[in-house]
Design a protein around this motif. Structure first.
Motif, PDB file in Angstrom:
ATOM      1  N   LEU A 375      50.785  42.353  33.750  1.00 17.17           N
ATOM      2  CA  LEU A 375      50.523  42.353  32.374  1.00 17.17           C
ATOM      3  C   LEU A 375      50.195  43.707  31.789  1.00 17.17           C
ATOM      4  O   LEU A 375      49.360  43.583  30.820  1.00 17.17           O
ATOM      5  CB  LEU A 375      49.507  41.196  32.333  1.00 17.17           C
ATOM      6  CG  LEU A 375      49.454  40.006  32.758  1.00 17.17           C
ATOM      7  CD1 LEU A 375      48.323  39.061  32.618  1.00 17.17           C
ATOM      8  CD2 LEU A 375      50.566  39.223  32.174  1.00 17.17           C
ATOM      9  N   SER A 376      50.610  44.618  32.400  1.00 17.69           N
ATOM     10  CA  SER A 376      50.623  45.856  31.861  1.00 17.69           C
ATOM     11  C   SER A 376      49.042  46.453  31.889  1.00 17.69           C
ATOM     12  O   SER A 376      48.574  47.557  31.073  1.00 17.69           O
ATOM     13  CB  SER A 376      51.027  46.212  30.629  1.00 17.69           C
ATOM     14  OG  SER A 376      52.509  45.921  30.560  1.00 17.69           O
ATOM     15  N   PHE A 377      48.213  46.099  32.913  1.00 21.18           N
ATOM     16  CA  PHE A 377      46.875  46.736  33.089  1.00 21.18           C
ATOM     17  C   PHE A 377      46.957  47.572  34.225  1.00 21.18           C
ATOM     18  O   PHE A 377      47.735  47.667  35.032  1.00 21.18           O
ATOM     19  CB  PHE A 377      45.803  45.268  33.590  1.00 21.18           C
ATOM     20  CG  PHE A 377      45.733  44.593  32.247  1.00 21.18           C
ATOM     21  CD1 PHE A 377      44.583  45.086  31.563  1.00 21.18           C
ATOM     22  CD2 PHE A 377      46.238  43.492  31.898  1.00 21.18           C
ATOM     23  CE1 PHE A 377      44.122  44.373  30.267  1.00 21.18           C
ATOM     24  CE2 PHE A 377      45.848  42.767  30.875  1.00 21.18           C
ATOM     25  CZ  PHE A 377      44.868  42.969  30.102  1.00 21.18           C
ATOM     26  N   SER A 378      45.879  48.360  34.307  1.00 19.78           N
ATOM     27  CA  SER A 378      45.811  49.379  35.494  1.00 19.78           C
ATOM     28  C   SER A 378      44.247  49.079  36.079  1.00 19.78           C
ATOM     29  O   SER A 378      43.386  48.464  35.358  1.00 19.78           O
ATOM     30  CB  SER A 378      45.834  50.829  35.147  1.00 19.78           C
ATOM     31  OG  SER A 378      44.886  51.150  34.086  1.00 19.78           O
ATOM     32  N   PRO A 379      44.034  49.418  37.225  1.00 23.76           N
ATOM     33  CA  PRO A 379      42.568  49.322  37.844  1.00 23.76           C
ATOM     34  C   PRO A 379      41.596  49.965  36.968  1.00 23.76           C
ATOM     35  O   PRO A 379      41.662  50.884  36.637  1.00 23.76           O
ATOM     36  CB  PRO A 379      42.715  49.851  39.369  1.00 23.76           C
ATOM     37  CG  PRO A 379      44.185  49.948  39.443  1.00 23.76           C
ATOM     38  CD  PRO A 379      44.906  50.305  38.184  1.00 23.76           C
TER      39      PRO A 379
END
Length: 406
Positions: A375-379
């Motif tokens: 969903l195009s998130f990063s940590p």
């Protein structure tokens, strides 16, 4: 920057030698990121051999994930000994680092070398195990943050590079990591470079345009050593495109867990005891198994993809469900602000490209994609995560999306 492929007037081997020589000419400090896999092994061979010719020194970074094949550890040791004359510093990292565990909803992250846990194996005597060794190190920091901070620390405000042996042909994510036009390059004619940290350190990808056949052709012609684990994989019937050597519990890497069971049963038993979900992952995470929604997904009769999302969230442990609700709420709200309501499904929505739908959200949940990369998130940074979670729980109430009683 165009993402079209441009044919060069030389083969990939010759182009790689030019890139490595350019790196030696341009950047005085060089560190090779080495995993023990075939790609980083080719790169270390080439960089170290050119360093010998130039009478230069290099450094090597190896992240030891604790749960690794014996063959890989032995190969790393052999490469360390082979090029000891040109290796100035060999940073064998055996510090607690946090990464994704795509095998469990109860422990969606895990730490290698976690204090107080029964380790899968002991680190070698020369490994870096002291948390005070690096001034930037923070307990349980993520792998991504560690690598970024290491590049900055290694540069020490001077021009430097970390050379990385990834290939654009290996996956769409790696292609995007190199081809993205948003990344800052060292120069416009150096598409195989990107800025690493604060403008002093650069990532260089010298073999980015190699294919798998190029790698094995080079080994066959050169006769240089490679990780013998690949021979065992071949004997076990693993196709070339699925032969991966890296941390073992991620969404892609878990497909090879069954090999530990076959090749190293004692280590497999230690891994099952050490990390939640490993035993079931060995059974259900094979390359053709749909249990984790790797390729195809299905929903129960009578459910829409949106209602199935709610069912999946309801079935999870509360902390994990809350984490996913936060991410999904941000995702939905972002599209709502642009006047777009996410549909139940649409064409291409479960492929690599982020095409929004509730079916895509379901795939994220089934795939145990904890950081919602699809969903195009990063940590999130660990130090900020608690504050972030509390703020997002309030935002969900404000937006009316996936409230805790939903």
């Amino acid at each position: 920057m165009s993402m079209l492929k441009i044919e060069l007037q030389q083969n990939v081997y010759e182009a790689t030698l030019d890139r490595i020589n350019w790196t030696f000419d341009t950047l005085p400090r060089i560190c090779v990121s080495f995993s023990g896999g075939k790609d980083s092994t080719v790169m270390l061979h080439l960089v170290a051999q050119i360093a010998r010719q130039r009478k230069r020194k290099i450094s090597v970074l190896f992240i030891d994930w604790e749960a690794q094949f014996s063959c890989t550890i032995e190969h790393v040791e052999s490469m360390r000994a082979l090029y000891q004359d040109v290796i100035e510093d060999f940073y064998w990292i055996a510090l607690p680092l946090t990464t994704q565990n795509a095998l469990s909803q109860y422990e969606p992250e895990w730490q290698c070398w976690q204090p107080g846990k029964p380790w899968v194996r002991k680190p070698p005597a020369h490994a870096i195990t002291d948390p005070a060794y690096f001034p930037f190190y923070q307990p349980a920091m993520t792998f991504e943050t560690f690598v970024h901070c290491f590049a900055d620390w290694f540069a020490n405000h001077r021009p430097a590079t970390v050379m990385i042996g990834i290939r654009a042909d290996e996956s769409i994510n790696r292609f995007n990591a190199i081809a993205s036009g948003r990344k800052q390059r060292f120069a416009d004619d150096k598409p195989w470079t990107s800025v690493a940290a604060r403008g002093h350190s650069w990532y260089v990808y010298p073999i980015y345009d190699w294919k798998t056949a190029d790698v094995w052709t080079w080994f066959a012609k050169s006769g240089e050593r490679y990780n013998p684990l690949y021979n065992l994989m071949y004997q076990a019937g693993v196709p070339l495109r699925y032969m991966r050597i890296c941390e073992p519990f991620g969404p892609e890497q878990r497909q090879g867990l069954w090999l530990y069971h076959v090749l190293e049963p004692e280590r497999w038993a230690a891994m099952c005891e050490r990390v939640s979900g490993v035993c079931s992952g060995g059974v259900y995470a094979g390359k053709d198994n749909t249990f984790y929604g790797h390729r195809k997904i299905s929903k129960p009769d009578g459910h829409s993809w949106q209602s199935y999302t709610s069912l999946l969230l309801y079935s999870m442990p509360a902390p994990t469900a809350s984490h996913y609700k936060n991410k999904i709420a941000v995702y939905i709200n972002w599209y709502r602000k642009k006047g777009f309501e996410i549909p139940d499904t649409q064409d291409g929505d479960i492929g690599y490209k982020d095409i929004p739908s509730w079916r895509r959200i379901c795939k994220v949940l089934l795939n145990n994609d904890y950081w919602c990369r699809a969903l195009s998130f990063s940590p999130n940074k660990p130090g900020n995560y608690k504050r972030y979670s509390e703020r997002m729980a309030e935002k969900r109430k404000e937006w009316g999306i996936l409230c805790d009683n939903d």
